[in-house]
Design an enzyme around this catalytic site. Structure first.
Site, short mmCIF file in Angstrom:
data_model
loop_
_atom_site.label_atom_id
_atom_site.label_comp_id
_atom_site.label_asym_id
_atom_site.label_seq_id
_atom_site.Cartn_x
_atom_site.Cartn_y
_atom_site.Cartn_z
N TYR A 54 92.98 -13.32 -93.77
CA TYR A 54 94.26 -13.98 -94.02
C TYR A 54 94.86 -13.42 -95.30
CZ TYR A 54 95.37 -17.68 -90.74
OH TYR A 54 95.79 -18.38 -89.64
N GLU A 56 98.43 -14.24 -96.53
CA GLU A 56 99.81 -14.72 -96.73
C GLU A 56 100.32 -14.27 -98.09
OE1 GLU A 56 97.29 -16.74 -95.73
OE2 GLU A 56 98.04 -18.33 -94.41
N ASP A 201 119.92 -1.68 -85.91
CA ASP A 201 118.62 -1.83 -85.24
C ASP A 201 118.26 -0.45 -84.70
OD1 ASP A 201 116.60 -2.19 -83.42
OD2 ASP A 201 117.45 -3.99 -82.50
N THR A 228 111.30 -1.47 -84.42
CA THR A 228 109.92 -1.60 -83.99
C THR A 228 109.18 -0.38 -84.53
OG1 THR A 228 110.49 -0.41 -81.98
CG2 THR A 228 110.38 -2.80 -81.81
N LYS A 231 107.79 2.69 -80.74
CA LYS A 231 108.54 3.48 -79.75
C LYS A 231 108.47 4.95 -80.15
CE LYS A 231 111.57 -0.30 -78.26
NZ LYS A 231 111.59 -1.41 -79.20
N ARG A 237 102.13 -1.49 -81.97
CA ARG A 237 103.15 -2.48 -81.63
C ARG A 237 103.47 -3.32 -82.86
NH1 ARG A 237 105.29 -3.50 -77.12
NH2 ARG A 237 104.19 -1.63 -76.45
N1 DSN Z 1 111.68 -3.75 -74.44
C1 DSN Z 1 112.34 -2.81 -75.29
C2 DSN Z 1 112.93 -1.68 -74.53
O1 DSN Z 1 112.36 -1.31 -73.54
O2 DSN Z 1 113.96 -1.15 -74.92
C3 DSN Z 1 113.36 -3.41 -76.18
O3 DSN Z 1 112.93 -4.62 -76.64
#
Ligand code: DSN
Length: 422
Positions: A54, A56, A201, A228, A231, A237
């Site tokens: 933990y 925090e 974003d 994120t 990707k 993730r």
């Molecule tokens: N699920 C993602 C995508 O495939 O673009 C976006 O959140």
């Protein structure tokens, strides 16, 4: 010790599912543009003993003792991400991209404030104000769109008019299904004119920006970027919020992520982010990012040559959006299923102003990040796209489908998923 040895001995059901996924990922072609393969080093860090702790708070300012090593990994993740994106501040604790956007809204807005974001059927994301999200009960979302879905240019004049009329606190750029680069200077100038924050974003193109294959919105004066990490950036993730230079904004964001919205950060995941950011700082990642774009463009070219309508006419990034319903008379859902049967995974997707419903849209969305990690080049991507069109056009011919499935299996064997990128 072999991978998953303890799971195998202890829990046959979970082990079988993991093994099934291993086979699925290695024997098929992954074209979902938001997916990728991470290195073994990222996976090791992600499954490390740091999951027990933990923590925090933030490095040097935690609530519990025993933080000698958690502080090391979080500081590494913060410093590396700042370097990758040219940010002065970074929060690496958000658990995903949606959480990053939610924390950003709550940090920068009061209930009732307005956000100007991309229309969802033109490529925006659920968290940019889809009515199914709770966010729309708290904030007011207004929209901009493309001027012409066949070229992809955003209607900046209309966008400016909406901004002047609705006085947003945030002008939000970014998308999950838009294949073109934006005019960042225009976004920032509209945001400045109405006294809004300029936020992007970058979830889909974070790896392209980090790999210097796409423009960096911070170079044009954007205040904040959410993303994120899993990707094109090829990390575990998770999510992240970057602030270009304002300490005041960065402090609001940190306070909102913890204690505002989250509890203990997932330190194993933050360690894996640090490892992935270390990989992205290597020169080889720049080669990867450039190849991702070349490969997506090679696939788009095949679709164009075979007269399948592409939204925006092509791509500047990692993804392609094809209107298979208009061009081939196949709904996106059916195309997704047909291609799944030959070993190609992609997703159905709404196209701009889609006449069909969101659960049964006209389009498919596909992209190159995962196959580029697998070392597919332009030649292989061209072939994959040819096989996709063949499969869709000859959907009533089982023998052709079988041959395509075999060719895909052979290609996948030739290009195993790499374990390391450095
Ligand atoms: N699920 C993602 C995508 O495939 O673009 C976006 O959140």
């Amino acid at each position: 010790m072999k991978d998953y040895e303890f799971v195998r001995k202890q829990d046959k059901q979970v082990y079988a599912a993991i093994m099934g996924e291993e086979v699925r990922e290695s024997e098929g072609i992954e074209l979902i543009p938001s997916e990728n393969y991470v290195s073994k080093a990222v996976r090791e860090a992600n499954s490390s003993i740091l999951t027990n702790k933990y923590a925090e708070g933030y490095p040097g300012k935690r609530y519990y003792g025993g933080q000698k090593y958690t502080d090391v990994v979080e500081t590494l993740a913060i410093e590396r991400s700042k370097k990758l994106f040219g940010a002065k501040y970074s929060n690496v604790q958000t658990l995903g991209g949606a959480n990053a956007n939610i924390a950003m809204y709550f940090a920068l807005l009061n209930p009732g404030d307005t956000v100007l974001g991309m229309d969802l059927s033109h490529g925006g994301h659920l968290t940019h104000g889809h009515p199914v999200t709770y966010l729309t009960k708290i904030f007011n979302f207004v929209r901009y769109k493309m001027k012409d879905p066949d070229t992809g240019e955003i209607d900046y004049d209309a966008m400016r008019k909406v901004a002047i009329a609705s006085k947003p606190k945030i002008v939000l750029a970014g998308f999950s299904a838009y294949p073109r680069e934006l005019n960042y200077a225009k976004f920032v100038s509209i945001a400045r004119e109405v006294g809004a924050y300029a936020v992007m974003d970058i979830a889909h193109i974070a790896g392209l920006i980090a790999g210097k294959a796409a423009k960096n919105p911070f170079d044009y004066g954007f205040d904040v970027m959410t993303t994120t990490t899993h990707k094109t950036l090829r990390g575990p993730r998770g999510g992240m919020i970057l602030t270009r230079e304002s300490e005041e904004i960065a402090k609001k964001i940190d306070k909102m992520v913890f204690p505002g919205l989250q509890g203990g950060p997932h330190m194993n995941n933050i360690a894996a982010k640090a490892v992935a950011f270390g990989e992205a700082l290597k020169p080889s990642f720049r080669t990867y990012a450039k190849q991702v774009i070349k490969n997506a463009q090679a696939m788009a070219k095949v679709f164009n040559d075979r007269n399948i309508r592409l939204l925006t006419g092509g791509t500047d990034n990692h993804l392609v959006l094809a209107d298979v319903f208009t061009s081939l008379g196949i709904a996106g859902k059916e195309a997704e299923m047909l291609l799944d049967n030959v070993g190609i995974t992609l997703n159905k997707n709404a196209i701009a102003d889609d006449k069909r419903g969101p659960m049964d849209p006209s389009g498919i969305r596909f992209g190159s990040p995962a196959i580029t990690t697998r070392k597919f080049g332009v030649k292989e991507c061209t072939r994959v796209a040819e096989l996709m069109v063949d499969s869709l056009e000859k959907r009533a011919e089982p023998k052709v489908q079988k041959k395509i499935r075999e060719e895909i299996r052979t290609m996948c064997k030739k290009f195993p998923i790499p374990q390391s990128f450095v």
